[in-house]
Design a protein around this motif. Structure first.
Motif, PDB file in Angstrom:
ATOM      1  N   MET A   1      19.570  -2.125 -18.454  1.00 18.35           N
ATOM      2  CA  MET A   1      18.423  -3.033 -18.501  1.00 18.35           C
ATOM      3  C   MET A   1      17.303  -2.516 -17.616  1.00 18.35           C
ATOM      4  N   ASN A   2      16.104  -2.408 -18.193  1.00 20.48           N
ATOM      5  CA  ASN A   2      14.973  -1.896 -17.441  1.00 20.48           C
ATOM      6  C   ASN A   2      14.480  -2.918 -16.415  1.00 20.48           C
ATOM      7  N   PRO A   3      14.120  -2.454 -15.213  1.00 21.29           N
ATOM      8  CA  PRO A   3      13.633  -3.386 -14.192  1.00 21.29           C
ATOM      9  C   PRO A   3      12.277  -3.965 -14.564  1.00 21.29           C
ATOM     10  N   VAL A   4      11.986  -5.152 -14.033  1.00 18.79           N
ATOM     11  CA  VAL A   4      10.685  -5.786 -14.264  1.00 18.79           C
ATOM     12  C   VAL A   4       9.631  -5.047 -13.453  1.00 18.79           C
ATOM     13  N   ARG A   5       8.568  -4.623 -14.117  1.00 15.92           N
ATOM     14  CA  ARG A   5       7.494  -3.899 -13.445  1.00 15.92           C
ATOM     15  C   ARG A   5       6.374  -4.859 -13.043  1.00 15.92           C
ATOM     16  N   VAL A   6       5.803  -4.587 -11.883  1.00 13.78           N
ATOM     17  CA  VAL A   6       4.710  -5.396 -11.350  1.00 13.78           C
ATOM     18  C   VAL A   6       3.491  -4.499 -11.185  1.00 13.78           C
ATOM     19  N   SER A   7       2.415  -4.813 -11.857  1.00  8.49           N
ATOM     20  CA  SER A   7       1.218  -3.989 -11.804  1.00  8.49           C
ATOM     21  C   SER A   7       0.562  -4.057 -10.424  1.00  8.49           C
ATOM     22  N   THR A   8       0.063  -2.925  -9.965  1.00  3.98           N
ATOM     23  CA  THR A   8      -0.673  -2.878  -8.703  1.00  3.98           C
ATOM     24  C   THR A   8      -2.124  -3.302  -8.877  1.00  3.98           C
ATOM     25  N   GLY A   9      -2.556  -3.446 -10.129  1.00  6.26           N
ATOM     26  CA  GLY A   9      -3.957  -3.749 -10.380  1.00  6.26           C
ATOM     27  C   GLY A   9      -4.827  -2.512 -10.443  1.00  6.26           C
ATOM     28  N   ILE A  10      -4.211  -1.334 -10.273  1.00  4.75           N
ATOM     29  CA  ILE A  10      -4.923  -0.052 -10.337  1.00  4.75           C
ATOM     30  C   ILE A  10      -4.256   0.771 -11.432  1.00  4.75           C
ATOM     31  N   ALA A  11      -4.968   0.997 -12.507  1.00  2.50           N
ATOM     32  CA  ALA A  11      -4.375   1.649 -13.677  1.00  2.50           C
ATOM     33  C   ALA A  11      -3.774   3.008 -13.341  1.00  2.50           C
ATOM     34  N   GLY A  12      -4.509   3.800 -12.586  1.00  5.51           N
ATOM     35  CA  GLY A  12      -4.028   5.136 -12.240  1.00  5.51           C
ATOM     36  C   GLY A  12      -2.781   5.110 -11.386  1.00  5.51           C
ATOM     37  N   LEU A  13      -2.684   4.147 -10.487  1.00  5.89           N
ATOM     38  CA  LEU A  13      -1.503   4.045  -9.627  1.00  5.89           C
ATOM     39  C   LEU A  13      -0.300   3.566 -10.435  1.00  5.89           C
ATOM     40  N   ASP A  14      -0.523   2.611 -11.337  1.00  8.71           N
ATOM     41  CA  ASP A  14       0.562   2.167 -12.218  1.00  8.71           C
ATOM     42  C   ASP A  14       1.105   3.338 -13.037  1.00  8.71           C
ATOM     43  N   LYS A  15       0.210   4.205 -13.470  1.00  6.29           N
ATOM     44  CA  LYS A  15       0.635   5.381 -14.234  1.00  6.29           C
ATOM     45  C   LYS A  15       1.485   6.297 -13.367  1.00  6.29           C
ATOM     46  N   MET A  16       1.083   6.488 -12.105  1.00  4.48           N
ATOM     47  CA  MET A  16       1.853   7.325 -11.178  1.00  4.48           C
ATOM     48  C   MET A  16       3.235   6.724 -10.907  1.00  4.48           C
ATOM     49  N   LEU A  17       3.324   5.399 -10.981  1.00 10.00           N
ATOM     50  CA  LEU A  17       4.572   4.687 -10.721  1.00 10.00           C
ATOM     51  C   LEU A  17       5.399   4.474 -11.995  1.00 10.00           C
ATOM     52  N   ASN A  18       5.008   5.137 -13.070  1.00 10.45           N
ATOM     53  CA  ASN A  18       5.710   4.998 -14.354  1.00 10.45           C
ATOM     54  C   ASN A  18       5.732   3.556 -14.854  1.00 10.45           C
ATOM     55  N   GLY A  19       4.624   2.842 -14.633  1.00 10.93           N
ATOM     56  CA  GLY A  19       4.517   1.489 -15.168  1.00 10.93           C
ATOM     57  C   GLY A  19       4.311   0.409 -14.123  1.00 10.93           C
ATOM     58  N   GLY A  20       4.302   0.764 -12.852  1.00 12.16           N
ATOM     59  CA  GLY A  20       4.088  -0.226 -11.794  1.00 12.16           C
ATOM     60  C   GLY A  20       5.260  -0.299 -10.831  1.00 12.16           C
ATOM     61  N   LEU A  21       5.117  -1.137  -9.826  1.00 15.52           N
ATOM     62  CA  LEU A  21       6.181  -1.341  -8.850  1.00 15.52           C
ATOM     63  C   LEU A  21       7.346  -2.091  -9.499  1.00 15.52           C
ATOM     64  N   ILE A  22       8.525  -1.955  -8.933  1.00 14.96           N
ATOM     65  CA  ILE A  22       9.673  -2.759  -9.366  1.00 14.96           C
ATOM     66  C   ILE A  22       9.605  -4.072  -8.594  1.00 14.96           C
ATOM     67  N   GLY A  23       9.605  -5.172  -9.300  1.00 18.53           N
ATOM     68  CA  GLY A  23       9.398  -6.474  -8.685  1.00 18.53           C
ATOM     69  C   GLY A  23      10.494  -6.889  -7.715  1.00 18.53           C
ATOM     70  N   GLY A  24      10.127  -7.739  -6.745  1.00 17.04           N
ATOM     71  CA  GLY A  24      11.086  -8.303  -5.810  1.00 17.04           C
ATOM     72  C   GLY A  24      11.508  -7.366  -4.702  1.00 17.04           C
ATOM     73  N   ARG A  25      10.721  -6.341  -4.449  1.00 17.89           N
ATOM     74  CA  ARG A  25      11.072  -5.357  -3.426  1.00 17.89           C
ATOM     75  C   ARG A  25       9.932  -5.185  -2.411  1.00 17.89           C
ATOM     76  N   VAL A  26      10.210  -4.396  -1.371  1.00 21.15           N
ATOM     77  CA  VAL A  26       9.259  -4.205  -0.272  1.00 21.15           C
ATOM     78  C   VAL A  26       8.724  -2.775  -0.307  1.00 21.15           C
ATOM     79  N   TYR A  27       7.394  -2.653  -0.213  1.00 18.26           N
ATOM     80  CA  TYR A  27       6.737  -1.350  -0.292  1.00 18.26           C
ATOM     81  C   TYR A  27       5.794  -1.135   0.886  1.00 18.26           C
ATOM     82  N   LEU A  28       5.650   0.136   1.267  1.00 17.15           N
ATOM     83  CA  LEU A  28       4.777   0.530   2.375  1.00 17.15           C
ATOM     84  C   LEU A  28       3.616   1.360   1.858  1.00 17.15           C
ATOM     85  N   VAL A  29       2.404   1.004   2.304  1.00 15.12           N
ATOM     86  CA  VAL A  29       1.215   1.823   2.063  1.00 15.12           C
ATOM     87  C   VAL A  29       0.759   2.330   3.420  1.00 15.12           C
TER      88      VAL A  29
END
Length: 235
Positions: A1-29
């Protein structure tokens, strides 16, 4: 089952992430001052608002009114009631506040964690931003205290099942990078007298991602990533 993707709101970054962040997790910028961390975080927040989500944004450095003015001018919906912006900066005029957000959120990472969990009793935010977490690390009594607190923070956020974005201005973020689910690194440099900003993903658990360093610009409408241009030789 594919994870739920969460868009960053930045098209280019979503592309780099193969569709967006994986929801329900913690990320560092991570990135030095002026690299675009708050802009990226605001795109992420506003994408949630656009989707009808409740979003919690805690600012620990830049006063909330400055954020509203700057990003409102860029067309971001910063006055939307679904977007809760808490000013926990030490410079805020506290005597006009009903609640002292600095004391509640910014005194320590433990207080921040407890305050967020307590807020979830009223509203289940789908997206949380802490910008930046740097001052909480500096305020910790010892490195070991901070490590324990950060582990508790990550575990608590994962239980809430919100997608969490934290920013850091420190180049060395060993414990944060080890415990979070993904790391996005922003840099800026001067090339032939021209300012160049770059973004790369250094970690993304549970998914493949674009391994290349990409250039981006901050325009009057926000961050735009050039996914067609690779930049080599960066460490």
């Amino acid at each position: 089952m594919n994870p739920v993707r969460v868009s960053t709101g930045i098209a280019g970054l979503d592309k780099m992430l193969n569709g967006g962040l994986i929801g329900g997790r913690v990320y560092l910028v991570k990135g030095s001052p002026g690299t675009g961390k708050t802009t990226l975080a605001m795109h992420f927040a506003m994408e949630g608002v656009k989707n009808g989500e409740d979003v919690l944004y805690i600012t620990l450095e830049e006063p909330a009114e400055n954020i509203r003015e700057d990003f409102g001018r860029m067309g971001f919906d910063v006055r939307n009631p679904s977007f809760v912006l808490l000013d926990a900066t030490p410079t805020v005029e506290k005597y006009v506040l009903v609640e002292d957000f600095f004391e509640t959120y910014a005194k320590s990472l433990e207080k921040l964690t407890s305050a967020i969990v307590e807020r979830f009793r009223e509203i289940r935010y789908s997206r949380i931003i802490v910008d930046p977490i740097t001052m909480l690390k500096v305020a910790a009594n010892t490195e070991m205290d901070y490590r324990k607190s950060f582990l508790t923070f990550v575990k608590s956020m994962m239980k809430l099942k919100a997608t969490v974005l934290i920013t850091s201005e420190l180049e060395k973020t060993d414990i944060e990078e080890y415990l979070v689910n993904g790391v996005i690194e922003l840099k800026r440099m001067e090339v032939n007298g021209r300012l160049m900003r770059t973004v790369r993903i250094t970690k993304f658990r549970g998914s493949g991602f674009d391994p290349f360093v990409r250039t981006f610009e901050i325009t009057d409408r926000g961050m735009v990533i050039n996914t067609d241009e690779e930049v080599g030789g960066l460490e």
